[in-house]
Design a protein around this motif. Sequence first.
Motif, PDB file in Angstrom:
ATOM      1  N   UNK A 177      25.860  38.540  51.676  1.00 63.13           N
ATOM      2  CA  UNK A 177      26.005  37.473  50.683  1.00 63.13           C
ATOM      3  C   UNK A 177      26.102  38.067  49.285  1.00 63.13           C
ATOM      4  N   UNK A 178      25.270  39.075  49.004  1.00 63.38           N
ATOM      5  CA  UNK A 178      25.298  39.718  47.695  1.00 63.38           C
ATOM      6  C   UNK A 178      26.637  40.402  47.450  1.00 63.38           C
ATOM      7  N   UNK A 179      27.140  41.086  48.479  1.00 57.29           N
ATOM      8  CA  UNK A 179      28.429  41.756  48.354  1.00 57.29           C
ATOM      9  C   UNK A 179      29.549  40.753  48.139  1.00 57.29           C
ATOM     10  N   UNK A 180      29.459  39.600  48.828  1.00 59.79           N
ATOM     11  CA  UNK A 180      30.481  38.570  48.673  1.00 59.79           C
ATOM     12  C   UNK A 180      30.466  38.008  47.251  1.00 59.79           C
ATOM     13  N   UNK A 181      29.261  37.802  46.712  1.00 57.60           N
ATOM     14  CA  UNK A 181      29.152  37.300  45.339  1.00 57.60           C
ATOM     15  C   UNK A 181      29.708  38.325  44.355  1.00 57.60           C
ATOM     16  N   UNK A 182      29.357  39.598  44.551  1.00 50.65           N
ATOM     17  CA  UNK A 182      29.861  40.638  43.670  1.00 50.65           C
ATOM     18  C   UNK A 182      31.385  40.710  43.746  1.00 50.65           C
ATOM     19  N   UNK A 183      31.927  40.665  44.983  1.00 47.73           N
ATOM     20  CA  UNK A 183      33.375  40.762  45.150  1.00 47.73           C
ATOM     21  C   UNK A 183      34.080  39.605  44.453  1.00 47.73           C
ATOM     22  N   UNK A 184      33.500  38.398  44.547  1.00 50.58           N
ATOM     23  CA  UNK A 184      34.103  37.231  43.900  1.00 50.58           C
ATOM     24  C   UNK A 184      34.065  37.378  42.382  1.00 50.58           C
ATOM     25  N   UNK A 185      32.875  37.762  41.865  1.00 49.41           N
ATOM     26  CA  UNK A 185      32.743  37.938  40.418  1.00 49.41           C
ATOM     27  C   UNK A 185      33.654  39.048  39.909  1.00 49.41           C
ATOM     28  N   UNK A 186      33.752  40.135  40.650  1.00 47.35           N
ATOM     29  CA  UNK A 186      34.601  41.267  40.268  1.00 47.35           C
ATOM     30  C   UNK A 186      36.068  40.860  40.258  1.00 47.35           C
ATOM     31  N   UNK A 187      36.474  40.184  41.321  1.00 47.28           N
ATOM     32  CA  UNK A 187      37.884  39.833  41.462  1.00 47.28           C
ATOM     33  C   UNK A 187      38.334  38.808  40.438  1.00 47.28           C
ATOM     34  N   UNK A 188      37.494  37.805  40.171  1.00 47.59           N
ATOM     35  CA  UNK A 188      37.914  36.676  39.335  1.00 47.59           C
ATOM     36  C   UNK A 188      37.529  36.814  37.869  1.00 47.59           C
ATOM     37  N   UNK A 189      36.865  37.890  37.496  1.00 50.00           N
ATOM     38  CA  UNK A 189      36.470  38.047  36.095  1.00 50.00           C
ATOM     39  C   UNK A 189      37.706  38.099  35.198  1.00 50.00           C
ATOM     40  N   UNK A 190      37.680  37.417  34.039  1.00 48.57           N
ATOM     41  CA  UNK A 190      38.800  37.498  33.101  1.00 48.57           C
ATOM     42  C   UNK A 190      38.870  38.858  32.394  1.00 48.57           C
ATOM     43  N   UNK A 191      37.792  39.655  32.501  1.00 48.57           N
ATOM     44  CA  UNK A 191      37.777  40.988  31.912  1.00 48.57           C
ATOM     45  C   UNK A 191      38.408  41.991  32.873  1.00 48.57           C
ATOM     46  N   UNK A 192      39.008  43.030  32.300  1.00 49.44           N
ATOM     47  CA  UNK A 192      39.498  44.124  33.141  1.00 49.44           C
ATOM     48  C   UNK A 192      38.280  44.877  33.680  1.00 49.44           C
ATOM     49  N   UNK A 193      38.159  44.951  34.999  1.00 43.94           N
ATOM     50  CA  UNK A 193      37.061  45.673  35.639  1.00 43.94           C
ATOM     51  C   UNK A 193      37.622  46.717  36.587  1.00 43.94           C
ATOM     52  N   UNK A 194      37.104  47.924  36.506  1.00 46.52           N
ATOM     53  CA  UNK A 194      37.521  48.993  37.410  1.00 46.52           C
ATOM     54  C   UNK A 194      36.294  49.728  37.912  1.00 46.52           C
ATOM     55  N   UNK A 195      36.425  50.341  39.077  1.00 45.58           N
ATOM     56  CA  UNK A 195      35.406  51.243  39.617  1.00 45.58           C
ATOM     57  C   UNK A 195      36.087  52.587  39.821  1.00 45.58           C
ATOM     58  N   UNK A 196      35.538  53.624  39.200  1.00 46.54           N
ATOM     59  CA  UNK A 196      36.147  54.945  39.294  1.00 46.54           C
ATOM     60  C   UNK A 196      35.131  55.961  39.785  1.00 46.54           C
ATOM     61  N   UNK A 197      35.653  57.031  40.374  1.00 48.72           N
ATOM     62  CA  UNK A 197      34.797  58.148  40.793  1.00 48.72           C
ATOM     63  C   UNK A 197      34.484  58.996  39.574  1.00 48.72           C
ATOM     64  N   UNK A 198      33.199  59.242  39.315  1.00 45.13           N
ATOM     65  CA  UNK A 198      32.811  59.998  38.138  1.00 45.13           C
ATOM     66  C   UNK A 198      33.237  61.459  38.237  1.00 45.13           C
ATOM     67  N   UNK A 199      33.379  61.954  39.463  1.00 43.80           N
ATOM     68  CA  UNK A 199      33.717  63.371  39.642  1.00 43.80           C
ATOM     69  C   UNK A 199      35.131  63.693  39.167  1.00 43.80           C
ATOM     70  N   UNK A 200      36.105  62.873  39.560  1.00 41.19           N
ATOM     71  CA  UNK A 200      37.495  63.174  39.191  1.00 41.19           C
ATOM     72  C   UNK A 200      38.214  62.011  38.509  1.00 41.19           C
ATOM     73  N   UNK A 201      37.519  60.901  38.317  1.00 42.28           N
ATOM     74  CA  UNK A 201      38.111  59.788  37.580  1.00 42.28           C
ATOM     75  C   UNK A 201      39.088  58.931  38.358  1.00 42.28           C
TER      76      UNK A 201
END
Length: 267
Positions: A177-201
């Motif tokens: 449920x938590x992952x589903x909420x995060x995925x919804x908030x991440x996907x529908x946010x009006x802000x640009x959101x990205x997840x990157x690997x800190x090691x190589x970007x």
Amino acid sequence: TGLWEGEVWHTTKTGRKLIVSTRHQLITNADGDRLILETNRDITVRKESAALLARYQLLSDQTRDIILFIGLDGRLVDANDAAVEAYGYDRTTLLSMTIYDLRASPTHTLIAEQMVPADQAISGQGIRFETFHRRQDGSLFPVEVSSIGADVGGERLLLSVIRDISERKAAEAALAASEAKFATAFSLSPLILTITALTDGRLLEVNESFVQITGYSRAEALGRTPVELGLWVNPDARAEGLARLADGEIRQNVAAEYSMKNGELKT
């Protein structure tokens, strides 16, 4: 009294240790000589069996898992204290029941086909599966069952170790449920959101606003770095920011210039 009995250790010629029940008795022979008649009986197997039984009983009494011995016809032959507590029946009542009485009705058709491979398991592996069991009050709870066939006291039985996984299932459901909420908030946010690997970007995930605003599709973005995409007008500023993050410093509200796919610049 002229008689002594006890248990002692004997050592065989090969060095094997034996537990021996020994009996010493004073006797007098026909010549009037006083002698000791000694008789010994090897009780190693009996003692080892008793020790194994004591260890099993301790394990059975102290484990939180349900332990059931089940006949191949489904009747309950033995159960530990955890089983009595979990199902809510007294021991006498519980041992008058069958495994069908403890399983949720919709799973009854699976019992026979699960008992066969458990009984015929190769190399002591047994089988493991998840199902639902029923308490005396009718409530159901999810369990993980490990079952294997064994010859016990001249009878072929199934030994089933049953673990209540209600807490694990609840945790899995909460996480989903938590992952589903995060995925919804991440996907529908009006802000640009990205997840990157800190090691190589490398970009591991981008949201819909990223796609709409930058013009790059997810397929174009994922696996590449923002620098490779040409998003950062000043790549050195990004490198400096990543270095600060790697040192544990969090920087907020840092202005940077981005170049969209069509060449438009945005701050």
